[in-house]
Design a protein around this motif. Sequence first.
Motif, PDB file in Angstrom:
ATOM      1  N   ASN A  41      51.616 -23.708 -12.325  1.00  0.00           N
ATOM      2  CA  ASN A  41      50.901 -23.038 -11.232  1.00  0.00           C
ATOM      3  C   ASN A  41      49.985 -21.931 -11.736  1.00  0.00           C
ATOM      4  OD1 ASN A  41      51.897 -24.442  -8.907  1.00  0.00           O
ATOM      5  ND2 ASN A  41      53.886 -23.504  -9.332  1.00  0.00           N
ATOM      6  N   SER A  42      50.433 -21.264 -12.787  1.00  0.00           N
ATOM      7  CA  SER A  42      49.627 -20.192 -13.372  1.00  0.00           C
ATOM      8  C   SER A  42      49.836 -20.209 -14.883  1.00  0.00           C
ATOM      9  CB  SER A  42      50.041 -18.839 -12.787  1.00  0.00           C
ATOM     10  OG  SER A  42      49.281 -17.804 -13.374  1.00  0.00           O
ATOM     11  N   ASP A  43      48.756 -20.333 -15.621  1.00  0.00           N
ATOM     12  CA  ASP A  43      48.838 -20.355 -17.080  1.00  0.00           C
ATOM     13  C   ASP A  43      48.375 -19.006 -17.621  1.00  0.00           C
ATOM     14  OD1 ASP A  43      49.172 -21.127 -19.669  1.00  0.00           O
ATOM     15  OD2 ASP A  43      47.531 -22.570 -19.707  1.00  0.00           O
ATOM     16  N   LYS A  44      49.194 -18.443 -18.502  1.00  0.00           N
ATOM     17  CA  LYS A  44      48.897 -17.137 -19.088  1.00  0.00           C
ATOM     18  C   LYS A  44      48.602 -17.317 -20.564  1.00  0.00           C
ATOM     19  CE  LYS A  44      52.428 -14.311 -19.406  1.00  0.00           C
ATOM     20  NZ  LYS A  44      53.494 -13.360 -19.027  1.00  0.00           N
ATOM     21  N   GLU A  88      44.228 -15.428 -17.416  1.00  0.00           N
ATOM     22  CA  GLU A  88      45.090 -16.178 -16.498  1.00  0.00           C
ATOM     23  C   GLU A  88      44.288 -17.255 -15.783  1.00  0.00           C
ATOM     24  OE1 GLU A  88      46.983 -13.417 -13.862  1.00  0.00           O
ATOM     25  OE2 GLU A  88      48.606 -12.994 -15.267  1.00  0.00           O
ATOM     26  N   ASN A 141      44.813 -19.595 -12.642  1.00  0.00           N
ATOM     27  CA  ASN A 141      45.689 -19.737 -11.472  1.00  0.00           C
ATOM     28  C   ASN A 141      45.241 -20.918 -10.611  1.00  0.00           C
ATOM     29  OD1 ASN A 141      47.279 -17.274 -11.882  1.00  0.00           O
ATOM     30  ND2 ASN A 141      45.322 -16.244 -11.525  1.00  0.00           N
ATOM     31  N   ASN A 142      46.165 -21.871 -10.414  1.00  0.00           N
ATOM     32  CA  ASN A 142      45.852 -23.023  -9.564  1.00  0.00           C
ATOM     33  C   ASN A 142      45.884 -22.626  -8.093  1.00  0.00           C
ATOM     34  OD1 ASN A 142      45.541 -24.800 -11.659  1.00  0.00           O
ATOM     35  ND2 ASN A 142      47.681 -25.463 -11.644  1.00  0.00           N
ATOM     36  N   LYS A 200      49.623 -24.830  -5.017  1.00  0.00           N
ATOM     37  CA  LYS A 200      50.908 -24.618  -5.667  1.00  0.00           C
ATOM     38  C   LYS A 200      51.830 -25.808  -5.390  1.00  0.00           C
ATOM     39  CE  LYS A 200      49.590 -20.427  -6.744  1.00  0.00           C
ATOM     40  NZ  LYS A 200      49.093 -20.136  -8.104  1.00  0.00           N
ATOM     41  N   PHE A 211      40.950 -23.958  -9.371  1.00  0.00           N
ATOM     42  CA  PHE A 211      41.606 -22.811 -10.006  1.00  0.00           C
ATOM     43  C   PHE A 211      40.642 -21.636 -10.113  1.00  0.00           C
ATOM     44  CE2 PHE A 211      39.919 -25.401 -13.523  1.00  0.00           C
ATOM     45  CZ  PHE A 211      39.170 -24.462 -14.230  1.00  0.00           C
TER      46      PHE A 211
END
Length: 801
Positions: free
Chosen positions: A58-61, A124, A126-127, A130, A185
């Motif tokens: 859902n969220s890539d850091k 970040e 963020n999609n 979710k 995203f």
Amino acid sequence: MKSNLKKTFLILLFTFFCLNITAQSNHVLWYNQPAEFFEESLVLGNGKMGATVFGGANSDKIYLNDATLWSGEPVNANMNPDAYKNIPEIREALKNENYKLADELNKKIEGKNSESYSPLGTLEINNSEKGKAVNYHRELDISNAVSKVSYEMNGVKFTREYFVSAPDQIMVIKLTSDHKGGLNFDINLKSLLKSNVEVRNNTLIMTGSAPIHENAGYTVLPKYLDIKERGTKFTTLIQIKKTDGKITNSRETLILKDATEAIIYVSVATSFNGFNKNPVTEGLDDITIALQNLNKAFAKPFDQLKESHIADYQKFYNRLTLDLGKTTAPDLPTDERLLRYADGKEDKNLEILYFNFGRYLLISSSRTLGVPANLQGIWNPHLNAPWSSNYTMNINLEENYWLAENTNLSEMHLPLLSFIKNLSVTGKVTAKTFYGVNEGWASAHNSDIWAMTNPVGQFGKEDPSWACWPLSGAWLSTHIWEHYVFSQDKNYLKSEGYPIMKGAAQFFFGWMILDKNGNLITSPSTSPENKYIAPDGFIGATMYGGTADLAMIRECFEKTIKASKVLNTDADFRAKLETALAKFHPYKIGKKGNLQEWYFDWNDEDPKHRHQSQLFGLFPGDHITPEKTPDLAEASKKTLEIKGDETTGWSKGWRINLWARLWDGNRAYKMFRELLKYVDPDGKKTETPRRGGGTYPNLFDAHPPFQIDGNFGGAAAVAEMLIQSDENEIRLLPALPDAWETGSVKGICARGGFEIEMNWENKILKRVSVFSKNGGKTTLINGDKKQNIVLKKGEKHEINW
């Protein structure tokens, strides 16, 4: 009959197929879930830019780093101009055996602490939609330095591919959806440093600056950052290239809607322009550099960027291959694989993977001249990193480079060698002002990107056991000789290397004094981070004639003498060093049969102390060997036995090399297995936490916390178990453990400019191929067998042993 043969054939085929699909990889780290902690993340780097990928659905850091982003500015080497005036008083206290007074006085020989390696920022992705990810897979393929993530969400399959390119100085992230318009995203950036983020012309821009001063536990103070002409500046630029969909933005966010495929380009740069240049008034134009790299890369197709990245990376990585024979280990995610291995199970390919990962990390973190890999390589998420993520030069920085030459990565050694050259500049001032020596250069325990050489300790506030130690120049100078003796690059030795080695030797020639027996010693002296117990019960650090000091200076003198002979220069100075060596206070064997650490046979405050500096002559030095100095080798073994095997990550890496040099392959292997002991991420809460020295789920070394030196030391130890060499001979399989009874290695290097390929079965060497880079002679040794060979430049010689 035919039916049975067919059935047998099918069974064999099925078995072969199963073995192949379940065989553990020796070049892929993979997981069934995203990283939650830093110690689970996968790291990428091009030797300057570092990226730490978490791979969330859902969220890539992604943590971003640049090797040249440090706090501070060029060091004022003349910070304590009268410090040297205290030396006679310290020596007098030591002469009178007043160790408590000597310890207190030694604090007067202290300067500032090092600056700190800074985190650049966090990206970040963020999609918008979710959901729960299924069929999740995350991996890092270290054979091509590419990371991938794939998963399904709401019936749509998503993939991501990440790499950081050295040829194009860019990070590239490719995102795809198997449904048209499935990518939705937004991207944002933030930094722990003072920074500004905005979007202009569909480019996400973050600019900022590092603090100009670091103190233990500092926070970023505006009064430091608002001074216009000080502090390293940095820029991060991000653009999206899409096949379809629409790019929009808010003030601080890039947004992509309804796309099927997209490529994100990340460009970073800093104003750092050398250790002795103000990064603002004399700095590089970080904004222009970041923009140029971004524009050039953006104009190229993804496949072209990826191909040039892989080709560049593999020209280093593919030089060496290792095989340790058949494995029956099942195919498991890397974290589960480590847990299984910690239970004592066999997994030869995990051992190879760890070795290969060490080489991967060095290629990925050490390609910037004057900026070697630090305590964390280049991957640091912390504003206040452990030990400032600096250059700790009483073991850790050097351990980072033990695998550079013998695992065929000589070019990765150059950032350290050029850094030593910088140290020799500031170190001339340090030699005079802190130690009263007017010739040569000195460096101490800690340093930073500004080539700080003074002893640390905040001008008298810290313990001399670690703060007061002027020996790193001796240790570092041996790296110059190592580079020459492996590469045979006489031009480098003549133009750069030897003058630096000579300068280090000149300092110690001027620093040493005679003891009451007429032997040369150092005074004051400490043994890195350890303390003695004096006969009156005083626990202290300041002493004279420490074994580690004399071992390192011996190596420094011996290598400088060899270099002067190779270049046929400085005969008079060489004679002085040879005369001095003959007068060194000798090694002493203590009442426990150990190699004494102190001038007297005193006990340690901590008998199992992580440092084993008195064994420097065994490894990484080479003047103690089981063959040449059996008594000292036996005393070294006893010292290791007293210390035991349980220790921190980097220390374990060192001890494995020491056992290898004692030709005890099984003991070295036992500790190598312990180095790969699974350790939980630092922030993870579990009912039965696994802590201590070992290996985190992402194969990072656990000191703990994370320190990269254990990775490098452990990888170097594998090579040391397989091959040991000096200028005259090459020992093949000198410390081969029983567990590696069959195997092969290709591309491993030996001193004298030789490259070796060999294979063995049932612990018996079968075939050896020797290639000479520059021509020369050597003696091959395996067990009781010896063979002399003479090769021309570029010639290869094969032997059926």
